[in-house]
Scaffold this motif. Structure first.
Motif, PDB file in Angstrom:
ATOM      1  N   LYS A 101       5.864   3.673  -0.261  1.00 51.39           N
ATOM      2  CA  LYS A 101       5.917   2.023   0.375  1.00 51.39           C
ATOM      3  C   LYS A 101       6.584   2.018   1.524  1.00 51.39           C
ATOM      4  O   LYS A 101       7.004   2.511   1.943  1.00 51.39           O
ATOM      5  CB  LYS A 101       6.462   1.272  -1.354  1.00 51.39           C
ATOM      6  CG  LYS A 101       6.365   2.179  -2.645  1.00 51.39           C
ATOM      7  CD  LYS A 101       7.696   1.308  -3.177  1.00 51.39           C
ATOM      8  CE  LYS A 101       7.210   1.555  -4.784  1.00 51.39           C
ATOM      9  NZ  LYS A 101       7.204   2.600  -5.313  1.00 51.39           N
ATOM     10  N   HIS A 102       5.756   0.695   1.814  1.00 54.20           N
ATOM     11  CA  HIS A 102       6.247   0.261   2.963  1.00 54.20           C
ATOM     12  C   HIS A 102       6.012  -1.169   3.136  1.00 54.20           C
ATOM     13  O   HIS A 102       5.845  -1.670   2.317  1.00 54.20           O
ATOM     14  CB  HIS A 102       4.938   1.379   3.839  1.00 54.20           C
ATOM     15  CG  HIS A 102       5.795   0.925   5.361  1.00 54.20           C
ATOM     16  ND1 HIS A 102       5.347  -1.014   6.737  1.00 54.20           N
ATOM     17  CD2 HIS A 102       6.711   1.298   6.628  1.00 54.20           C
ATOM     18  CE1 HIS A 102       5.933  -0.541   7.228  1.00 54.20           C
ATOM     19  NE2 HIS A 102       6.827   0.808   7.358  1.00 54.20           N
ATOM     20  N   ASP A 103       7.159  -1.617   3.611  1.00 54.06           N
ATOM     21  CA  ASP A 103       7.632  -3.451   3.620  1.00 54.06           C
ATOM     22  C   ASP A 103       6.499  -3.668   4.588  1.00 54.06           C
ATOM     23  O   ASP A 103       6.104  -5.117   3.958  1.00 54.06           O
ATOM     24  CB  ASP A 103       8.938  -3.944   5.045  1.00 54.06           C
ATOM     25  CG  ASP A 103       8.397  -3.192   6.411  1.00 54.06           C
ATOM     26  OD1 ASP A 103       8.333  -2.244   6.200  1.00 54.06           O
ATOM     27  OD2 ASP A 103       9.265  -3.839   7.075  1.00 54.06           O
ATOM     28  N   SER A 104       5.530  -3.185   4.448  1.00 52.94           N
ATOM     29  CA  SER A 104       4.660  -3.909   5.814  1.00 52.94           C
ATOM     30  C   SER A 104       3.656  -3.629   6.243  1.00 52.94           C
ATOM     31  O   SER A 104       2.199  -3.898   6.820  1.00 52.94           O
ATOM     32  CB  SER A 104       4.820  -5.069   6.843  1.00 52.94           C
ATOM     33  OG  SER A 104       5.577  -4.263   7.907  1.00 52.94           O
ATOM     34  N   ASN A 105       3.046  -2.330   6.332  1.00 56.42           N
ATOM     35  CA  ASN A 105       2.286  -1.432   7.174  1.00 56.42           C
ATOM     36  C   ASN A 105       1.621  -0.074   6.106  1.00 56.42           C
ATOM     37  O   ASN A 105       2.177   0.120   5.969  1.00 56.42           O
ATOM     38  CB  ASN A 105       2.632  -0.079   8.602  1.00 56.42           C
ATOM     39  CG  ASN A 105       1.981  -0.032   9.265  1.00 56.42           C
ATOM     40  OD1 ASN A 105       0.052  -0.260   9.165  1.00 56.42           O
ATOM     41  ND2 ASN A 105       1.783   0.595  10.181  1.00 56.42           N
ATOM     42  N   PRO A 106       0.613  -1.002   5.683  1.00 53.59           N
ATOM     43  CA  PRO A 106      -0.435   0.098   4.685  1.00 53.59           C
ATOM     44  C   PRO A 106      -0.511   1.768   5.052  1.00 53.59           C
ATOM     45  O   PRO A 106      -1.165   2.556   5.090  1.00 53.59           O
ATOM     46  CB  PRO A 106      -1.247  -0.767   3.978  1.00 53.59           C
ATOM     47  CG  PRO A 106      -1.624  -1.301   5.096  1.00 53.59           C
ATOM     48  CD  PRO A 106      -0.638  -1.800   5.559  1.00 53.59           C
ATOM     49  N   GLU A 107      -0.193   1.278   6.710  1.00 55.89           N
ATOM     50  CA  GLU A 107      -1.006   3.166   7.113  1.00 55.89           C
ATOM     51  C   GLU A 107       0.218   4.157   6.752  1.00 55.89           C
ATOM     52  O   GLU A 107      -0.031   4.889   7.218  1.00 55.89           O
ATOM     53  CB  GLU A 107      -1.111   2.629   8.235  1.00 55.89           C
ATOM     54  CG  GLU A 107      -2.311   2.030   9.115  1.00 55.89           C
ATOM     55  CD  GLU A 107      -2.415   1.784  10.171  1.00 55.89           C
ATOM     56  OE1 GLU A 107      -1.345   1.802  11.241  1.00 55.89           O
ATOM     57  OE2 GLU A 107      -3.021   1.144  11.226  1.00 55.89           O
ATOM     58  N   LYS A 108       1.713   3.321   6.415  1.00 57.60           N
ATOM     59  CA  LYS A 108       2.539   3.714   5.972  1.00 57.60           C
ATOM     60  C   LYS A 108       2.770   3.954   4.584  1.00 57.60           C
ATOM     61  O   LYS A 108       4.011   4.811   3.800  1.00 57.60           O
ATOM     62  CB  LYS A 108       3.521   3.993   6.741  1.00 57.60           C
ATOM     63  CG  LYS A 108       3.976   4.079   8.511  1.00 57.60           C
ATOM     64  CD  LYS A 108       4.346   3.728   8.744  1.00 57.60           C
ATOM     65  CE  LYS A 108       4.393   3.913  10.767  1.00 57.60           C
ATOM     66  NZ  LYS A 108       5.796   3.252  11.530  1.00 57.60           N
ATOM     67  N   GLY A 109       1.896   2.572   4.217  1.00 58.92           N
ATOM     68  CA  GLY A 109       2.672   2.729   2.285  1.00 58.92           C
ATOM     69  C   GLY A 109       1.836   1.887   1.862  1.00 58.92           C
ATOM     70  O   GLY A 109       1.828   1.193   2.509  1.00 58.92           O
ATOM     71  N   TYR A 110       2.484   1.694   1.100  1.00 58.66           N
ATOM     72  CA  TYR A 110       1.815   0.265  -0.407  1.00 58.66           C
ATOM     73  C   TYR A 110       2.370  -0.611   0.014  1.00 58.66           C
ATOM     74  O   TYR A 110       4.199  -0.369  -0.034  1.00 58.66           O
ATOM     75  CB  TYR A 110       1.876   0.548  -1.821  1.00 58.66           C
ATOM     76  CG  TYR A 110       1.265  -0.428  -2.611  1.00 58.66           C
ATOM     77  CD1 TYR A 110       0.220  -0.360  -2.939  1.00 58.66           C
ATOM     78  CD2 TYR A 110       2.245  -1.881  -2.798  1.00 58.66           C
ATOM     79  CE1 TYR A 110      -0.880  -1.598  -3.021  1.00 58.66           C
ATOM     80  CE2 TYR A 110       1.686  -2.687  -3.288  1.00 58.66           C
ATOM     81  CZ  TYR A 110      -0.523  -2.822  -3.775  1.00 58.66           C
ATOM     82  OH  TYR A 110      -0.522  -3.649  -4.623  1.00 58.66           O
TER      83      TYR A 110
END
Length: 199
Positions: free
Chosen positions: A45-54
């Motif tokens: 998961k990621h707070d704002s970047n889908p390149e790093k997580g949902y």
């Protein structure tokens, strides 16, 4: 005509995951070996970047973020369940047809129902990102001379009616003209995931 027999799964069943098309499509890609719920519970998961997580939560809509997970973050995670999972980003549709010919479906990112791409600038912790916002993740399972065929985790068709796929059904198998599908797939950046075995 080439059409791979894949058992459809739905974002609405057994509980609504209205923004969870990625997890449902990935479960179908894995032949149902891992449930969508398990995939979505533990994926990065990621707070704002889908390149790093949902980004966001699969059961609710977040209007100010790009609520998805891109192959760059999704593929390493999916490799835990099948080492043959590969990032196919950049592949042409003719290359994807070769995969289909080998009975390998493809998880594909394209504009929702083939609509015109809506491009937006998103503010992420890694700076501004320019992405197509109306993407939807489905499972490409076939093609013929006129159409591409895919399983839509969100929708089903009954005659001319497009309805929420409240339960898994063969009516989730959609078709889109080759020309429209090509634009729908290429505009967001030719993003896709597949299994590389036997090719």
């Amino acid at each position: 005509m080439k059409l791979i027999p894949v058992k459809p799964q739905s974002q609405w069943f057994p509980k609504p995951m209205i923004m969870g098309c990625e997890g449902v499509a990935a479960s179908m890609l894995l032949n149902g070996a891992v449930s969508p719920e398990k995939l979505m519970k533990y994926w990065p998961k990621h707070d704002s970047n889908p390149e790093k997580g949902y980004v966001g939560h699969p059961s609710s809509i977040s209007l100010n973020s790009h609520q998805t997970i891109f192959p760059s973050a999704f593929v390493p995670y999916l490799k835990q369940f099948d080492s043959n999972i590969a990032d196919g980003t950049g592949a042409s549709l003719s290359e994807l047809e070769t995969l289909l010919d080998h009975n390998q479906p493809v998880l594909i990112y394209h504009t929702h129902l083939g609509f015109t791409a809506l491009e937006r600038i998103f503010h992420t912790s890694d700076g501004k990102k320019h992405w197509v916002s109306n993407i939807h993740i489905t499972l490409l399972i076939g093609y013929d001379k006129k159409y591409y065929y895919y399983i839509d985790p969100l929708w089903m068709k009954i005659g001319p009616l497009l309805l929420p796929a409240l339960f898994p059904s063969r009516r989730q198998i959609m078709k889109m003209s080759r020309r429209r599908f090509k634009k729908s797939y290429e505009t967001p950046g030719r993003l896709c995931i597949y299994k590389k075995e036997g090719v």
